[in-house]
Design a protein around this motif. Structure first.
Motif, PDB file in Angstrom:
ATOM      1  N   ARG A  26      -2.589  -2.954  -6.669  1.00 44.40           N
ATOM      2  CA  ARG A  26      -3.735  -3.326  -5.830  1.00 44.40           C
ATOM      3  C   ARG A  26      -4.479  -4.529  -6.415  1.00 44.40           C
ATOM      4  NH1 ARG A  26      -9.057  -1.744  -6.034  1.00 44.40           N
ATOM      5  NH2 ARG A  26     -10.026  -1.007  -4.107  1.00 44.40           N
ATOM      6  N   SER A  28      -0.055   4.612   4.459  1.00 39.19           N
ATOM      7  CA  SER A  28      -1.385   3.985   4.375  1.00 39.19           C
ATOM      8  C   SER A  28      -1.755   3.228   5.641  1.00 39.19           C
ATOM      9  CB  SER A  28      -1.440   3.025   3.182  1.00 39.19           C
ATOM     10  OG  SER A  28      -0.443   2.020   3.309  1.00 39.19           O
ATOM     11  N   LYS A  72       3.522  10.951  -5.171  1.00 36.30           N
ATOM     12  CA  LYS A  72       2.199  10.889  -5.805  1.00 36.30           C
ATOM     13  C   LYS A  72       2.244  10.280  -7.213  1.00 36.30           C
ATOM     14  CE  LYS A  72      -1.985  13.522  -6.387  1.00 36.30           C
ATOM     15  NZ  LYS A  72      -2.433  14.627  -7.210  1.00 36.30           N
ATOM     16  N   GLU A  98      -0.774   1.937  -7.105  1.00 38.29           N
ATOM     17  CA  GLU A  98      -2.219   1.792  -7.322  1.00 38.29           C
ATOM     18  C   GLU A  98      -2.553   0.606  -8.237  1.00 38.29           C
ATOM     19  OE1 GLU A  98      -4.101   5.050  -9.407  1.00 38.29           O
ATOM     20  OE2 GLU A  98      -5.710   5.085  -7.917  1.00 38.29           O
ATOM     21  N   LEU A 103      -5.181   8.910  -0.490  1.00 33.14           N
ATOM     22  CA  LEU A 103      -3.848   9.528  -0.523  1.00 33.14           C
ATOM     23  C   LEU A 103      -3.706  10.764   0.362  1.00 33.14           C
ATOM     24  CD1 LEU A 103      -2.142   9.547  -4.030  1.00 33.14           C
ATOM     25  CD2 LEU A 103      -1.397   8.440  -1.921  1.00 33.14           C
ATOM     26  N   GLY A 131       0.859  -1.187   0.000  1.00 36.93           N
ATOM     27  CA  GLY A 131       0.000   0.000   0.000  1.00 36.93           C
ATOM     28  C   GLY A 131       0.890   1.229   0.000  1.00 36.93           C
ATOM     29  N   ALA A 132       0.258   2.400  -0.124  1.00 35.80           N
ATOM     30  CA  ALA A 132       1.027   3.648  -0.222  1.00 35.80           C
ATOM     31  C   ALA A 132       1.804   3.938   1.045  1.00 35.80           C
ATOM     32  CB  ALA A 132       0.069   4.809  -0.487  1.00 35.80           C
ATOM     33  N   THR A 168      -9.555  -1.692   3.722  1.00 33.87           N
ATOM     34  CA  THR A 168      -9.830  -0.264   3.852  1.00 33.87           C
ATOM     35  C   THR A 168      -9.676   0.114   5.321  1.00 33.87           C
ATOM     36  OG1 THR A 168     -12.161  -0.725   4.163  1.00 33.87           O
ATOM     37  CG2 THR A 168     -11.449  -0.254   1.911  1.00 33.87           C
ATOM     38  N   ASP A 187      -5.576  -0.056   1.507  1.00 31.14           N
ATOM     39  CA  ASP A 187      -6.100   0.953   0.585  1.00 31.14           C
ATOM     40  C   ASP A 187      -6.622   2.160   1.359  1.00 31.14           C
ATOM     41  OD1 ASP A 187      -6.761   1.990  -1.816  1.00 31.14           O
ATOM     42  OD2 ASP A 187      -8.532   0.751  -2.148  1.00 31.14           O
ATOM     43  N   TYR A 223       3.042   6.635  -7.051  1.00 25.84           N
ATOM     44  CA  TYR A 223       1.910   5.885  -6.481  1.00 25.84           C
ATOM     45  C   TYR A 223       0.967   5.501  -7.623  1.00 25.84           C
ATOM     46  CZ  TYR A 223      -2.507   4.761  -4.297  1.00 25.84           C
ATOM     47  OH  TYR A 223      -3.673   4.111  -3.968  1.00 25.84           O
ATOM     48  N   HIS A 224       0.632   6.486  -8.452  1.00 26.65           N
ATOM     49  CA  HIS A 224      -0.320   6.195  -9.537  1.00 26.65           C
ATOM     50  C   HIS A 224       0.277   5.251 -10.576  1.00 26.65           C
ATOM     51  CE1 HIS A 224      -3.474   8.614  -7.950  1.00 26.65           C
ATOM     52  NE2 HIS A 224      -2.697   9.674  -7.883  1.00 26.65           N
TER      53      HIS A 224
END
Ligand code: UZR
Ligand code: MG
Length: 207
Positions: free
Chosen positions: A178, A15, A167, A175, A136, A11-12, A186, A133, A170-171
């Motif tokens: 996942r 997170s 950022k 992401e 951000l 995860g980020a 969550t 998850d 991450y994308h």
């Protein structure tokens, strides 16, 4: 010894991976520690050959910032019941400390880190893949507080890193990873139901 159960938690940054991992470990600490934790962060590459300015400018949110080959070899050793000596990474100097840390094989190994699910060649080594998850903006707030407090950063440097690497990477990498997870969690590290579900899975595997 039976081959260990290897659980990857990803995860980020910010997170709640580490908290989730700690809480999972706590759930087992009463039972004689059949669980060991290993962090992907320790596998950031050594950068002794680079001056500080270059180290500060490195992209630590790219999979190539990690020595995943070493992580892979270590996981294979642990699977074979051998102890490992993993590097000790220092976030202040952005390189490895001279001494290594020893990790003994255990029936359950929990691995946590941002890029674990973003490397297709690592995926077959994991028995359970979990993705934490968290939105951000929440990750960013937590990260700001932690990095200033624990990693010797200024608010400006955290904000700048967030915009330039955290950022976008991450994308690009985290992401999409996942979708390789078996379980998406969550609400971060304190999600008690998720902790219970994973805990009972581990207990089943330990029988
Ligand atoms: P976690 N990182 C640094 O800031 N400096 C380093 O020397 C090595 C890593 C940061 C990295 C990443 N990124 O987002 C974070 N940046 O550590 C991952 N920018 O660690 O999952 O514990 O937050
Ligand atoms: Mg962490």
């Amino acid at each position: 010894m039976q081959s260990p159960l290897i659980i990857a938690i990803s995860g980020a940054s910010g997170s709640g991976k580490s908290l989730f991992t700690e809480n999972l470990l706590k759930a087992f600490s009463v039972q004689g520690q059949p669980v060991q934790i290993l962090r992907e962060d320790h596998y950031y590459r050594a950068q002794d050959h680079l001056p500080m300015e270059a180290r500060e400018q490195n992209n630590y949110d790219h999979p190539n910032a990690f020595e995943h080959e070493l992580l892979k070899a270590h996981l294979q050793s642990l699977r074979e019941g051998e102890a490992i000596a993993y590097p000790h990474y220092c976030f202040k100097t952005h390189t490895r400390l001279p001494e290594t840390e020893r990790l003994l094989p255990a029936p359950v190994i929990i691995l946590e880190g941002i890029m674990l699910l973003a490397r297709p060649e690592l995926l077959p080594l994991f028995d359970v893949k979990i993705f934490i998850d968290t939105p951000l903006d929440i990750c960013l707030m937590r990260r700001m507080m932690r990095d200033v407090r624990e990693r010797g950063r200024t608010l400006e440097s955290v904000a700048n890193q967030y915009e330039t690497t955290v950022k976008p990477m991450y994308h690009q990498f985290i992401e999409p990873s996942r979708f390789t997870a078996d379980v998406v969690v969550t609400q971060g590290g304190k999600n008690q139901i998720a902790l219970d579900v994973i805990k009972s899975h581990i207990q089943q595997a330990l029988l």
